[in-house]
Design a protein around this motif. Structure first.
Motif, PDB file in Angstrom:
ATOM      1  N   ALA A   1     -15.506  49.953  11.714  1.00 38.29           N
ATOM      2  CA  ALA A   1     -16.147  48.896  12.501  1.00 38.29           C
ATOM      3  C   ALA A   1     -17.090  48.052  11.648  1.00 38.29           C
ATOM      4  CB  ALA A   1     -16.894  49.505  13.678  1.00 38.29           C
ATOM      5  N   LEU A   2     -17.914  48.710  10.839  1.00 30.82           N
ATOM      6  CA  LEU A   2     -18.905  47.987  10.037  1.00 30.82           C
ATOM      7  C   LEU A   2     -18.302  47.394   8.770  1.00 30.82           C
ATOM      8  CD1 LEU A   2     -21.936  50.438  10.414  1.00 30.82           C
ATOM      9  CD2 LEU A   2     -21.382  48.412  11.777  1.00 30.82           C
TER      10      LEU A   2
ATOM     11  N   TYR B   1     -17.346  54.275  12.380  1.00 33.59           N
ATOM     12  CA  TYR B   1     -18.397  53.393  11.877  1.00 33.59           C
ATOM     13  C   TYR B   1     -17.972  52.704  10.585  1.00 33.59           C
ATOM     14  CZ  TYR B   1     -21.949  54.692  15.284  1.00 33.59           C
ATOM     15  OH  TYR B   1     -22.659  54.845  16.448  1.00 33.59           O
TER      16      TYR B   1
ATOM     17  N   LEU C   1     -22.446  49.986  20.547  1.00 31.94           N
ATOM     18  CA  LEU C   1     -22.628  48.970  19.511  1.00 31.94           C
ATOM     19  C   LEU C   1     -21.672  47.802  19.734  1.00 31.94           C
ATOM     20  CD1 LEU C   1     -24.121  48.333  16.824  1.00 31.94           C
ATOM     21  CD2 LEU C   1     -22.202  49.416  15.643  1.00 31.94           C
ATOM     22  N   PHE C   2     -20.434  48.107  20.092  1.00 34.45           N
ATOM     23  CA  PHE C   2     -19.434  47.068  20.373  1.00 34.45           C
ATOM     24  C   PHE C   2     -19.877  46.198  21.545  1.00 34.45           C
ATOM     25  CE2 PHE C   2     -15.776  45.968  23.098  1.00 34.45           C
ATOM     26  CZ  PHE C   2     -15.104  45.090  22.261  1.00 34.45           C
TER      27      PHE C   2
ATOM     28  N   THR D   1     -18.823  54.235  18.905  1.00 33.52           N
ATOM     29  CA  THR D   1     -19.234  52.859  18.597  1.00 33.52           C
ATOM     30  C   THR D   1     -19.212  51.951  19.819  1.00 33.52           C
ATOM     31  OG1 THR D   1     -16.945  52.311  18.003  1.00 33.52           O
ATOM     32  CG2 THR D   1     -18.393  53.046  16.220  1.00 33.52           C
TER      33      THR D   1
ATOM     34  N   PHE E   1     -14.441  45.416  14.367  1.00 33.28           N
ATOM     35  CA  PHE E   1     -14.003  46.215  15.511  1.00 33.28           C
ATOM     36  C   PHE E   1     -12.510  46.047  15.795  1.00 33.28           C
ATOM     37  CE2 PHE E   1     -18.563  46.231  16.343  1.00 33.28           C
ATOM     38  CZ  PHE E   1     -18.755  47.534  16.766  1.00 33.28           C
TER      39      PHE E   1
END
Length: 393
Positions: A167-168, A164, A40-41, A37, A172
């Motif tokens: 995080a989602l 994921y 994405l972060f 991730t 985070f």
């Protein structure tokens, strides 16, 4: 803590082996929660531009190589590897806390990556300690290391979906604090249950003699493993885009292909570990290269989803043997330097990522996603040249 060489096998040794397995899994989980991730972060939380995201990955690899090689050299000469692993776990946890609550790009790049490089070094140092523990207690080092490596692969089967989801679903902060918790639990297990094996400074002064005799073979093996990991990195970077944009196949197929390969790698590692003594590590590495050759030829020619999934067996043979046997091959070529050998092997992954990250984007931009697999075949050709010149051990 008393050395396991003086303990009966029935109780404490089994507890120590179980502790090694748990540490291997937890260090794998800590990495598997962060790496998938990260882009994405950086994009959504740090608001970094694509070029800055790429720079972050490159900088992480370079800093990681410098830190891990320094620690490996230190650990092989003096001190207690157990204490080093504990320190790495604590610094890794601190890095996760920093990533959880800091959003400054340059602080994360220079301080966060520096701290997390110590955290990622806990894993190769644990493998080096496991090798020393197996040799001291008379256990089968190859099979024990293969089982430990399978634990890391299992962590990477579980970790990315969990990362994921955290995080989602929760943010985070929760994801990085979960990784910090994994490091802390790992540190506690290291402190209480892993064996302490202090080195004799006089003995440590002579550990460089054996590697001088094997320097050429170690360099060839480093190049071969770098090319193998580099081709795998090209595949990981390129395959989802190739599946979606050029083959026009469902997005979920890319995830299914990766999951299938990861699941098949675990029995592949265990089987390779079982047969390593009978057939030799060089032979098994050549089997891995044949698997990789067939896999990338298949990726260039096969477009059917079922056949693409079936090809993952060749991919699992390629990466499973590399992951399970490659590290042990380095250790055999560098006797007396288990830490340096294990870290050198680990750094082939980082160098492979640096090379693949540069080549994948350029090839896809100039030609196509399909063309990237030709580069992977070229890397395999270099691997074949190197392996033909390495002696068996």
């Amino acid at each position: 803590m008393q050395s396991d060489s003086t303990l009966p096998r029935s109780g404490p040794v089994n507890l120590t082996s179980a502790a090694f397995l748990i540490v291997a899994f937890l260090t794998g989980i800590a990495g598997a929660l962060q790496t998938p991730t990260l882009s994405l972060f950086l994009s959504e939380e740090v608001h970094a531009r694509p070029a800055m995201v790429g720079l972050f990955f490159t900088g992480s690899a370079v800093i990681g190589i410098l830190v891990s090689q320094f620690l490996a050299s230190h650990s092989d000469r003096r001190g207690d590897r157990k204490s080093l692993i504990l320190g790495c776990c604590l610094l890794g946890a601190l890095a996760c806390v920093l990533f959880a609550w800091n959003r400054n790009y340059f602080i994360l790049l220079f301080i966060g990556v520096f701290l997390s490089s110590f955290g990622s070094t806990a894993n190769p140092q644990m493998f080096a300690l496991a090798r020393e523990h197996a040799e001291r207690t008379g256990r089968e080092a190859v099979m024990f290391s293969s089982i430990l490596r399978a634990q890391v692969s299992l962590a990477w089967v579980v970790g990315p979906p969990l990362a994921y989801a955290l995080a989602l679903g929760f943010g985070f902060e929760v994801m990085y604090l979960s990784a910090a918790a994994a490091f802390i639990v790992c540190g506690l297990i290291v402190w209480f249950w892993l064996p302490s094996m202090r080195k004799d400074p006089a003995a440590g002064a002579g550990v460089l003699e054996a590697p001088r005799r094997n320097r050429r073979d170690a360099l060839l093996l480093f190049t071969a493993c770098t090319m193998m990991w580099g081709s795998n990195s090209l595949y990981i970077i390129n395959m989802p885009l190739y599946i979606i944009h050029e083959l026009k196949l469902p997005e979920k197929l890319a995830g299914l292909m990766m999951g299938t390969a990861a699941g098949l790698e675990i029995p592949t590692m265990l089987i390779a570990g079982y047969y390593a003594r009978r057939f030799g590590k060089r032979f098994l590495m050549r089997v891995a290269v044949v698997g990789g050759l067939l896999f990338y030829i298949g990726m260039l020619t096969v477009h059917n989803p079922i056949l693409l999934l079936a090809l993952q067996l060749m991919n699992a043979i390629y990466i499973g043997i590399l992951a399970g046997i490659g590290m042990l091959y380095f250790q055999d070529l560098m006797p007396g330097q288990a830490g340096a050998a294990t870290t050198l092997y680990t750094n082939t992954t980082r160098v492979g990522w640096i090379i693949a990250g540069s080549l994948a984007g350029i090839a896809a931009e100039i030609w196509s996603y399909h063309s990237v697999f030709w580069l992977a075949l070229g890397m395999i050709a270099v691997t074949v040249w190197c392996l033909l010149r390495i002696r068996d051990v």
